[in-house]
Design an enzyme around this catalytic site. Structure first.
Site, PDB file in Angstrom:
ATOM      1  N   LYS A 197      11.860   2.787   9.850  1.00  0.00           N
ATOM      2  CA  LYS A 197      10.482   2.693   9.800  1.00  0.00           C
ATOM      3  C   LYS A 197      10.021   3.772  10.608  1.00  0.00           C
ATOM      4  O   LYS A 197      10.115   4.034  11.922  1.00  0.00           O
ATOM      5  CB  LYS A 197      10.137   1.470  10.706  1.00  0.00           C
ATOM      6  N   LYS A 250      10.583   2.038   5.488  1.00  0.00           N
ATOM      7  CA  LYS A 250       9.162   1.898   5.238  1.00  0.00           C
ATOM      8  C   LYS A 250       8.570   3.289   6.078  1.00  0.00           C
ATOM      9  O   LYS A 250       8.866   3.711   6.904  1.00  0.00           O
ATOM     10  CB  LYS A 250       8.670   0.713   6.161  1.00  0.00           C
TER      11      LYS A 250
HETATM   12  C1  PBG Z   1       3.785  -3.284  12.931  1.00  0.00           C
HETATM   13  C2  PBG Z   1       3.590  -3.280  11.457  1.00  0.00           C
HETATM   14  C3  PBG Z   1       2.832  -2.388  10.922  1.00  0.00           C
HETATM   15  C4  PBG Z   1       3.037  -2.474   9.525  1.00  0.00           C
HETATM   16  C5  PBG Z   1       3.755  -3.796   9.197  1.00  0.00           C
HETATM   17  N1  PBG Z   1       4.256  -4.346  10.538  1.00  0.00           N
HETATM   18  C6  PBG Z   1       2.003  -1.248  11.353  1.00  0.00           C
HETATM   19  C7  PBG Z   1       2.633  -0.334  12.275  1.00  0.00           C
HETATM   20  O1  PBG Z   1       3.581  -0.134  12.621  1.00  0.00           O
HETATM   21  O2  PBG Z   1       1.555  -0.005  13.255  1.00  0.00           O
HETATM   22  C8  PBG Z   1       2.409  -1.696   8.382  1.00  0.00           C
HETATM   23  C9  PBG Z   1       2.257  -2.117   6.991  1.00  0.00           C
HETATM   24  C10 PBG Z   1       1.303  -1.274   6.171  1.00  0.00           C
HETATM   25  O3  PBG Z   1       0.936  -0.170   6.590  1.00  0.00           O
HETATM   26  O4  PBG Z   1       1.120  -1.888   5.163  1.00  0.00           O
HETATM   27  N2  PBG Z   1       4.750  -3.929  13.578  1.00  0.00           N
END
Ligand code: PBG
Length: 325
Positions: A197, A250
């Protein structure tokens, strides 16, 4: 006439032949639909930066899931929008068994036992600091966060979650959550780890949806540097050895190479998250008439599949399913 023994165009000469030679397909079965849950009754509010995506109160969320199931969607990833008064430093609402999130999961599984429910494990929707981990002296502390993440995961498993999705990027969280689940007889609950991520600007619209942007700093001490791919292999090695069932990349679109890298190197199934900013870009350009939004959507999903993802989390899931009916 030229003497060309190979004429690849022969395999493109009609739709039927193109279908016979097509290497990858996207189907509704491949998709996971993220859904936003909010407090109250009979409430449905559109997220400004994500046209056609709403925050639903529990009662309307049930209706939305019912209509998605009829379209052939099977799996839903839920995110809660928590009111500011319930947020604190320890994200306590995240493991309140009577809270909005576990109550909604219970109700969904009661009414639609066939629906696969994936949950999110990270502190940010519940944290007054807006970070995924516990903040002490302006630092995000790792090991104390793990204790909280385990409590969240257990609360969700008890409520009936089928797949736990740790999205926090703390070290050791997959193993800690796996142990906590197993010790409590949740050996059948899966973990889809947000393995690679990245610290991405593509999450902007999602943070609007949950009002969960960090109150100070950014997430670069835990989310990955967008410049790196070897680091994704390290994270994947750890998650696989700690017991993850799926490895997720991601965002998806700017990280297709990472999807391929993990798919080439690991036997676990690969998932990819086509995130909020990727959705918003397509919707914005399409609203301006600058691109054909539906064709671009299908091409993006196909590219993620071609890169090696077997499951795709995408806000396009429902409209894709409608388009295939
Ligand atoms: C937070 C989380 C995020 C997303 C999913 N879980 C945002 C972040 O890490 O700030 C993002 C999903 C998206 O942008 O569609 N734990």
């Amino acid at each position: 006439m030229y003497n060309l023994p190979q004429r690849p165009r022969r395999n493109r000469k009609s739709q039927a032949i193109r279908n016979l030679t097509q290497e990858n397909w996207v189907t509704t079965n491949d998709l996971i639909f993220p859904l936003f849950l909010t407090e109250g009754k009979n409430k449905k509010s559109e997220i400004a930066s994500m046209p056609n995506i709403y925050r639903y109160s529990g009662d309307l969320l049930l209706k939305e899931i019912e209509s998605c199931l009829k379209l052939g969607l099977t799996t839903f990833c839920l995110f809660p929008s928590i009111s500011n008064v319930l947020k604190d430093k320890k994200a306590s609402e995240g493991f309140n068994k009577k809270g909005l999130y576990p109550s909604a999961i219970k109700e969904i599984k009661k009414q639609f036992p066939e629906a696969v429910i994936m949950t999110d494990v990270a502190m940010d929707p519940y944290s007054s600091d807006g970070h995924d981990g516990l903040v002490k002296n302006n630092k995000i502390v790792n090991d104390e966060t793990l204790d909280i993440l385990c409590k969240m995961a257990l609360t969700q498993a008890e409520a009936g979650a089928d797949i736990i999705g740790p999205s926090d990027m703390m070290d050791g969280r997959v193993g800690a959550i796996r142990d906590a689940l197993d010790e409590n007889n949740f050996t059948d609950v899966s973990i889809m780890s947000y393995t690679a991520k990245y610290a991405s600007a593509f999450y902007g619209p999602f943070r609007d949806a949950l009002d969960s942007a960090p109150k100070f700093g950014d997430k670069k001490t835990y989310q990955m540097n967008p410049a790196n791919s070897k680091e994704a292999l390290l994270e994947a090695d750890l998650d696989a050895s700690e017991g993850a069932d799926f490895l997720m990349v991601k965002p998806a679109l700017s990280y297709l190479d990472v999807i391929k890298l993990l798919n080439d190197n690991f036997t676990l199934p690969i998932a990819a998250y086509n995130v909020s900013g990727e959705y918003a870009m397509v919707k914005a350009a399409s609203a301006k008439g600058w691109i054909d939004g539906e064709r671009v959507r299908d091409e993006i999903l196909l590219s993620i599949k071609r890169a090696g993802a077997s499951a795709i989390l995408t806000y396009f899931a429902k409209e894709f399913a409608v388009s295939k009916k």
